[in-house]
Design a protein around this motif. Structure first.
Motif, PDB file in Angstrom:
ATOM      1  N   GLN A 264      -8.294  -2.209  -4.471  1.00 24.88           N
ATOM      2  CA  GLN A 264      -7.412  -3.428  -3.869  1.00 24.88           C
ATOM      3  C   GLN A 264      -5.895  -3.137  -3.919  1.00 24.88           C
ATOM      4  OE1 GLN A 264      -7.145  -7.515  -5.768  1.00 24.88           O
ATOM      5  NE2 GLN A 264      -8.406  -7.920  -4.026  1.00 24.88           N
ATOM      6  N   LYS A 265      -5.591  -2.626  -4.891  1.00 26.38           N
ATOM      7  CA  LYS A 265      -3.764  -2.043  -5.051  1.00 26.38           C
ATOM      8  C   LYS A 265      -3.661  -1.269  -3.981  1.00 26.38           C
ATOM      9  CE  LYS A 265      -3.119  -3.088  -9.860  1.00 26.38           C
ATOM     10  NZ  LYS A 265      -2.632  -2.366 -11.094  1.00 26.38           N
ATOM     11  N   LEU A 266      -4.531  -0.167  -3.760  1.00 30.99           N
ATOM     12  CA  LEU A 266      -4.208   0.957  -2.782  1.00 30.99           C
ATOM     13  C   LEU A 266      -4.290   0.192  -1.176  1.00 30.99           C
ATOM     14  CD1 LEU A 266      -4.386   3.931  -1.840  1.00 30.99           C
ATOM     15  CD2 LEU A 266      -6.815   4.005  -1.825  1.00 30.99           C
ATOM     16  N   ALA A 267      -5.120  -0.633  -0.911  1.00 29.47           N
ATOM     17  CA  ALA A 267      -5.289  -1.576   0.152  1.00 29.47           C
ATOM     18  C   ALA A 267      -3.795  -2.243   0.542  1.00 29.47           C
ATOM     19  CB  ALA A 267      -6.525  -2.497   0.333  1.00 29.47           C
ATOM     20  N   ASN A 268      -3.327  -2.832  -0.410  1.00 29.04           N
ATOM     21  CA  ASN A 268      -2.207  -3.378  -0.354  1.00 29.04           C
ATOM     22  C   ASN A 268      -0.944  -2.597  -0.042  1.00 29.04           C
ATOM     23  OD1 ASN A 268      -3.368  -5.983  -0.376  1.00 29.04           O
ATOM     24  ND2 ASN A 268      -3.107  -5.921  -2.559  1.00 29.04           N
ATOM     25  N   SER A 269      -0.998  -1.410  -0.891  1.00 29.37           N
ATOM     26  CA  SER A 269       0.044  -0.431  -0.887  1.00 29.37           C
ATOM     27  C   SER A 269       0.097   0.336   0.416  1.00 29.37           C
ATOM     28  CB  SER A 269      -0.128   0.622  -1.938  1.00 29.37           C
ATOM     29  OG  SER A 269       0.026  -0.163  -3.174  1.00 29.37           O
ATOM     30  N   LEU A 270      -1.128   0.651   0.949  1.00 27.53           N
ATOM     31  CA  LEU A 270      -1.184   1.340   2.373  1.00 27.53           C
ATOM     32  C   LEU A 270      -0.854   0.327   3.376  1.00 27.53           C
ATOM     33  CD1 LEU A 270      -4.559   3.098   1.955  1.00 27.53           C
ATOM     34  CD2 LEU A 270      -2.494   4.322   2.269  1.00 27.53           C
ATOM     35  N   ARG A 271      -0.887  -0.863   3.028  1.00 25.58           N
ATOM     36  CA  ARG A 271      -0.304  -1.644   4.086  1.00 25.58           C
ATOM     37  C   ARG A 271       1.084  -1.725   4.203  1.00 25.58           C
ATOM     38  NH1 ARG A 271      -1.569  -8.008   3.852  1.00 25.58           N
ATOM     39  NH2 ARG A 271      -0.919  -8.677   5.983  1.00 25.58           N
ATOM     40  N   LEU A 272       1.632  -1.585   3.118  1.00 22.64           N
ATOM     41  CA  LEU A 272       3.101  -1.650   3.013  1.00 22.64           C
ATOM     42  C   LEU A 272       3.705  -0.331   3.823  1.00 22.64           C
ATOM     43  CD1 LEU A 272       4.142  -1.956  -0.499  1.00 22.64           C
ATOM     44  CD2 LEU A 272       4.064  -3.725   1.240  1.00 22.64           C
ATOM     45  N   ARG A 273       2.974   0.936   3.532  1.00 22.21           N
ATOM     46  CA  ARG A 273       3.228   2.289   4.215  1.00 22.21           C
ATOM     47  C   ARG A 273       3.105   1.866   5.799  1.00 22.21           C
ATOM     48  NH1 ARG A 273      -0.571   7.335   3.402  1.00 22.21           N
ATOM     49  NH2 ARG A 273       0.432   7.449   1.222  1.00 22.21           N
ATOM     50  N   TYR A 274       1.978   1.405   6.307  1.00 17.93           N
ATOM     51  CA  TYR A 274       1.894   1.393   7.772  1.00 17.93           C
ATOM     52  C   TYR A 274       2.537   0.244   8.331  1.00 17.93           C
ATOM     53  CZ  TYR A 274      -1.813   4.805   6.229  1.00 17.93           C
ATOM     54  OH  TYR A 274      -2.377   5.834   5.673  1.00 17.93           O
ATOM     55  N   ALA A 275       2.799  -0.951   7.595  1.00 20.36           N
ATOM     56  CA  ALA A 275       3.771  -1.846   8.410  1.00 20.36           C
ATOM     57  C   ALA A 275       5.200  -1.239   8.347  1.00 20.36           C
ATOM     58  CB  ALA A 275       3.886  -3.022   7.254  1.00 20.36           C
ATOM     59  N   MET A 276       5.505  -0.553   7.661  1.00 24.33           N
ATOM     60  CA  MET A 276       7.225   0.019   7.587  1.00 24.33           C
ATOM     61  C   MET A 276       6.821   1.024   8.633  1.00 24.33           C
ATOM     62  SD  MET A 276      10.117  -0.166   6.464  1.00 24.33           S
ATOM     63  CE  MET A 276      10.075  -0.862   4.859  1.00 24.33           C
ATOM     64  N   ARG A 277       5.868   1.796   9.175  1.00 21.35           N
ATOM     65  CA  ARG A 277       5.814   2.597  10.220  1.00 21.35           C
ATOM     66  C   ARG A 277       6.235   2.094  11.462  1.00 21.35           C
ATOM     67  NH1 ARG A 277       4.233   6.173   7.881  1.00 21.35           N
ATOM     68  NH2 ARG A 277       2.261   7.011   8.213  1.00 21.35           N
ATOM     69  N   LEU A 278       6.363   0.743  11.441  1.00 25.57           N
ATOM     70  CA  LEU A 278       6.860  -0.021  12.651  1.00 25.57           C
ATOM     71  C   LEU A 278       7.916  -0.546  12.723  1.00 25.57           C
ATOM     72  CD1 LEU A 278       3.286  -2.314  13.057  1.00 25.57           C
ATOM     73  CD2 LEU A 278       3.819   0.304  13.817  1.00 25.57           C
ATOM     74  N   SER A 279       8.916  -0.179  11.757  1.00 27.71           N
ATOM     75  CA  SER A 279      10.191  -0.633  11.664  1.00 27.71           C
ATOM     76  C   SER A 279      11.107  -0.511  12.785  1.00 27.71           C
ATOM     77  CB  SER A 279      10.851  -0.085  10.304  1.00 27.71           C
ATOM     78  OG  SER A 279      10.897   1.314  10.471  1.00 27.71           O
ATOM     79  N   GLU A 280      11.079   0.723  13.401  1.00 23.26           N
ATOM     80  CA  GLU A 280      11.956   0.817  14.486  1.00 23.26           C
ATOM     81  C   GLU A 280      11.172   0.470  15.903  1.00 23.26           C
ATOM     82  OE1 GLU A 280      14.992   2.710  14.246  1.00 23.26           O
ATOM     83  OE2 GLU A 280      14.506   1.969  12.252  1.00 23.26           O
TER      84      GLU A 280
END
Length: 647
Positions: free
Chosen positions: A214-230
């Motif tokens: 569950q922690k991995l899922a949430n952390s990966l979501r941070l990673r891929y959400a940040m991918r869209l920052s630009e």
């Protein structure tokens, strides 16, 4: 018992699922024949285990993808001069493409098998709950693999392996799907379910620990959400803030890492090919030298006699190294070790002939380190160099086939003897391959906090926690407090202290003429911030610090993430490739020329993706052409991905 008729129908549907993706012909190489398989080999956790295992990459595909492509583009393996200068190989691309689609197929099988098992209604209470969790784990793992695919190639068919021939989806649609899958999967996990001892053995990373997944899922979501920052900052912020409310990977006890084992299999380490030098790049060297102000002699007093002061650049060899780059240390050979190195530098890399180092890797005879030459135009030795206990890099872009100067540089051509190389523990399959670690969580939180997003922490606190987590991982935590307070600049003008944002100015340094050994001085100019790729036009602002520290901490396992950050932000500073003529056979060739460095950095001087293998076009031209239409450009290395910085 599992319904074998339904299982065989499922497999048949998968085999016709996607023309051009890996076929099911190799299924029996991975699993037992469906007509004879017992229940153990038709459970969802079996398919997920195989997907995780095979995704570690056997030495054949790891060399072709991780070393030649991702690590080259991320400037970890400097001597390759492969993807970092836009070179490509269709066979290499196909080797990875065929395997990643197989891993995705197996993860999808895990999800579908869990659904099929539940629909039969004859599972025990524990197995029903465990299979439901495995389905969620498989969705998380598949989302990670889909991101790996799309960050490598571009558009991906979301409906792959669903029983019908799917079409490719845009990268935006793929990322929407990834973020949705991770959110739904995290909420679907029942953390009260504990796997049996036998079941736990099927997960080499977490032992099917539900809380960690569950922690991995949430952390990966941070990673891929940040991918869209630009490209979509509103979506990035919304997804990031929501994910940040959940449990995250914030300690080394929760790191997702898989043990490597020697032997020709997917368990082998990804850097195990002995003939790959995996030498320090100019980019990495400039980042590590001087950063943090910690003296090498504090942790390696035995190296004192080889230390050179920070205001000394080394010996200059302008006839043997190309000049046309914005690398501020170009054309210099360091005849020793810089006084200050980031304390992690000698944990990741090892010096030539440093047999006292725990990570010493001897890829050539000890004697070979002492006598390598720079030759003149007639091929006769002009300078003999003692490379033992020296800190030197391989300059990006230089190959003997392209550069008349570099062709005479036999020191650089023998980096396995003369260069700083990736340490032994990364090359002998004794480490764990890191997939997600606490420092990444913290650096993501730091970046988000810097943007003003709601994260529950401050940018500085998260930044410093990320560095602390990395120092703990490398076993150098005793230096972290002094490191965090340091205002010393590295070779590209970045310091560690979060509150120290003064931009560097030119300084006077000492050096030697390599040919005459005459002592000289010169003005050392840091990179021109007005000509760098990063839109912030700073060398020492807080975002540069965050991404620089993230870059170091991710080395060497998370090279795809390192490359993605540079494509997204233009950070950290990557020097422009150098040689005197052309980059023949490279997709960068139309954009690069010998004077490019004078004009400044632009994204066309850095690789953006891999080409799809020609086998996709041959098998399904319609889908291939659709993928290129969605990509928005031609199928070459320099066409940017959707999330990339395209200024």
């Amino acid at each position: 018992a599992y319904n074998m008729k339904n299982y065989k129908l499922l497999l048949t549907g998968l085999c016709v699922g996607l023309i051009g993706f890996s076929s099911c012909s190799d299924f029996e190489d991975i699993n037992r024949n469906p007509s004879t398989a017992d229940a153990e080999y038709t459970k969802p956790d079996y398919f997920l285990n195989n997907s995780i295992k095979l995704a570690q990459q056997d030495p054949d595909v790891a060399e072709r993808m991780v070393v030649y492509n991702w690590a080259s583009a991320a400037r970890v393996c400097g001597e390759m001069s492969f993807l970092n200068v836009g070179r490509y190989n269709d066979g290499y691309n196909a080797a990875y493409y065929n395997q990643v689609t197989n891993w995705l197929k197996l993860a999808t099988l895990s999800i579908q098998t869990a659904d099929e098992s539940a629909s039969l209604g004859n599972l025990g209470e524990h197995e029903a709950g465990f299979f439901a969790n495995v389905k969620a784990f498989a969705r998380i793992w598949r989302a990670c693999l889909i991101a790996e695919f799309t960050d490598t190639y571009g558009p991906y068919p979301i409906e792959a392996f669903q029983g019908t021939n799917p079409t490719f989806n845009s990268e935006k649609e793929v990322y929407d799907f990834i973020l949705s899958e991770l959110k739904e999967a995290a909420s679907a996990i029942d953390t009260s379910i504990t796997p049996t001892e036998t079941e736990a053995k099927g997960d080499p990373g977490f032992g099917y620990n539900a809380e960690k997944w569950q922690k991995l899922a949430n952390s990966l979501r941070l990673r891929y959400a940040m991918r869209l920052s630009e490209v979509d900052p509103a979506k990035a912020q919304s997804e990031f803030e929501d994910a940040a409310k959940g449990s995250l990977i914030t300690s080394l006890t929760d790191i997702y890492a898989v043990q490597e084992y020697s032997g020709w299999s997917a368990w082998d380490g990804i850097y195990t090919r002995s003939w790959d030098d995996q030498a320090l790049s100019s980019t990495m060297s400039n980042i590590l030298v001087g950063l943090g102000g910690i003296a090498v002699t504090e942790y390696r007093p035995d190296l004192a006699s080889y230390i050179k002061p920070m205001n000394y650049l080394g010996e200059k060899y302008e006839k043997h190294y190309a000049e046309n780059t914005d690398n501020p240390t170009k054309q210099f050979w360091m005849d020793g070790i810089p006084e200050n190195l980031d304390p992690r530098a000698l944990k990741i890399f090892c010096l030539p002939n440093d047999q006292a180092a725990e990570n010493f890797i001897d890829k050539g005879s000890v004697e070979g380190h002492a006598s390598n030459s720079l030759v003149d135009d007639n091929g006769n030795p002009e300078v003999t160099i003692d490379a033992q206990y020296t800190w030197n890099y391989y300059p990006v872009g230089q190959r003997g086939a392209w550069s008349a100067k570099f062709n005479k540089n036999q020191v650089a051509s023998k980096m396995y003897q003369t260069g700083v190389l990736l340490g032994k523990n990364y090359c002998d399959s004794s480490n764990k391959r890191v997939w997600f670690a606490p420092w990444e969580t913290y650096f993501l939180l730091a970046e988000a906090s810097l943007y003003g997003w709601s994260t529950g922490t401050s940018a500085q606190t998260a930044y410093e926690n990320g560095i602390r987590a990395s120092f703990e991982y490398f076993g150098v935590e005793e230096y972290v407090n002094d490191y965090l307070a340091s205002t010393d600049y590295n070779r590209v003008g970045t310091s560690v202290s979060f509150t120290h944002t003064v931009e560097p100015t030119a300084i006077t340094v000492n050096y030697k003429d390599g040919y005459t050994k005459e002592a000289k001085t010169m003005t050392y100019n840091y990179p021109d911030a007005n000509k760098i790729l990063y839109k912030g036009k700073k060398l020492n602002d807080q975002l540069t610090k965050i991404i620089t520290q993230k870059y170091i901490a991710q080395t060497p396992y998370l090279v795809l993430e390192m490359w993605s950050d540079h494509r997204r932000l233009g950070l950290p500073f990557f020097d422009i490739p150098a040689n005197e003529t052309t980059l023949t056979g490279s997709d960068m060739e139309p954009y690069w020329n010998a004077n490019s460095y004078l004009e400044g950095q632009k994204w066309q001087l850095y690789p953006q993706r891999l080409r799809y293998p020609t086998s996709l076009n041959n098998a399904d031209a319609t889908n291939y052409n659709l993928a290129l239409e969605l990509l928005g450009g031609s199928d070459n290395v320099m066409t940017p991905l959707w999330f990339s910085n395209r200024k």
